[in-house]
Enzyme design. Sequence first.
Site, short mmCIF file in Angstrom:
data_model
loop_
_atom_site.label_atom_id
_atom_site.label_comp_id
_atom_site.label_asym_id
_atom_site.label_seq_id
_atom_site.Cartn_x
_atom_site.Cartn_y
_atom_site.Cartn_z
N MET A 5 0.83 -1.11 0.04
CA MET A 5 0.08 -0.10 0.04
C MET A 5 0.74 1.35 -0.03
SD MET A 5 -2.94 -1.17 -0.31
CE MET A 5 -3.90 0.07 -0.09
N LYS A 6 1.84 1.35 -0.83
CA LYS A 6 2.82 2.45 -0.66
C LYS A 6 3.21 2.88 -2.16
CE LYS A 6 7.16 3.47 1.77
NZ LYS A 6 6.73 4.55 2.50
N HIS A 21 -3.96 -6.13 -8.88
CA HIS A 21 -5.10 -5.15 -8.69
C HIS A 21 -6.34 -5.83 -8.82
CE1 HIS A 21 -6.76 -1.23 -8.30
NE2 HIS A 21 -7.43 -1.69 -9.41
C1 GRF Z 1 -5.45 -8.00 -2.79
O1 GRF Z 1 -6.74 -8.04 -3.30
C2 GRF Z 1 -4.91 -7.23 -4.10
O2 GRF Z 1 -5.66 -7.32 -5.07
C3 GRF Z 1 -4.76 -5.87 -3.73
O3 GRF Z 1 -4.63 -5.96 -1.94
C4 GRF Z 1 -4.87 -7.09 -1.74
C5 GRF Z 1 -3.89 -7.94 -0.97
O4 GRF Z 1 -4.28 -9.16 -0.09
N1 GRF Z 1 -3.57 -5.15 -4.20
P1 GRF Z 1 -3.27 -10.00 0.50
O5 GRF Z 1 -2.52 -9.17 1.43
O6 GRF Z 1 -2.55 -10.58 -0.52
O7 GRF Z 1 -3.98 -11.06 1.34
#
Ligand code: GRF
Length: 187
Positions: A88-89, A107
């Site tokens: 998330m960065k 995504h």
């Molecule tokens: C996933 O749904 C992905 O599409 C998004 O963030 C989520 C990550 O899930 N980018 P996880 O941490 O792999 O369980």
Amino acid sequence: MVKKRACVFISGKGSNLKSIINHSRDYNFPINVSFVISNNENAKGVYFAKKFSIPHKIIKERKDKFEKIAIKELRDRKIDLICLAGFMKILSKYFIRNFNGKIINIHPSLLPKYKGLNTFQRAVEERNEWTGCTVHHVDEKIDNGKIITKKRVKIKSGENIKKLKKKVQTEEYKAYSIAIRKLYAYN
Ligand code: GRF
């Protein structure tokens, strides 16, 4: 086959990390997860790195410093591929240029539709018949790079967002492994 060395970047639950690790145990899978980086010390996914004895590093530093530390680790460890999985960065142009063509992301939408956040809510609110997930190369714009693979999931009428998210996540695990295999299919 000499496997490529991958680093998975996470911030949260790490279920995609877990799935990639599981796939990598197949001798035919083109990569090994050689390193895990988290920018969040509380990321549950760090557990999987520990469980499978994969070296990992939590880098709490902000932007420039984060990237400086990460780049050094990635170079020292001769990482060939960076898999963003719930990371998330936003990475800088500088970072992306440093690993040109070697960063991929998953995504939760059928790109180019619904870049950014709240993808499920937007897909349901706009009465889409289908949603899904996309694995794509990372370029300098958000959720924009060349698409490697997509998986579709049907949206039922009155669909519950939580349930939909779960269904898409199951497809994500398949999509990520297909995408990684595809990347190295002709090498
Ligand atoms: C996933 O749904 C992905 O599409 C998004 O963030 C989520 C990550 O899930 N980018 P996880 O941490 O792999 O369980």
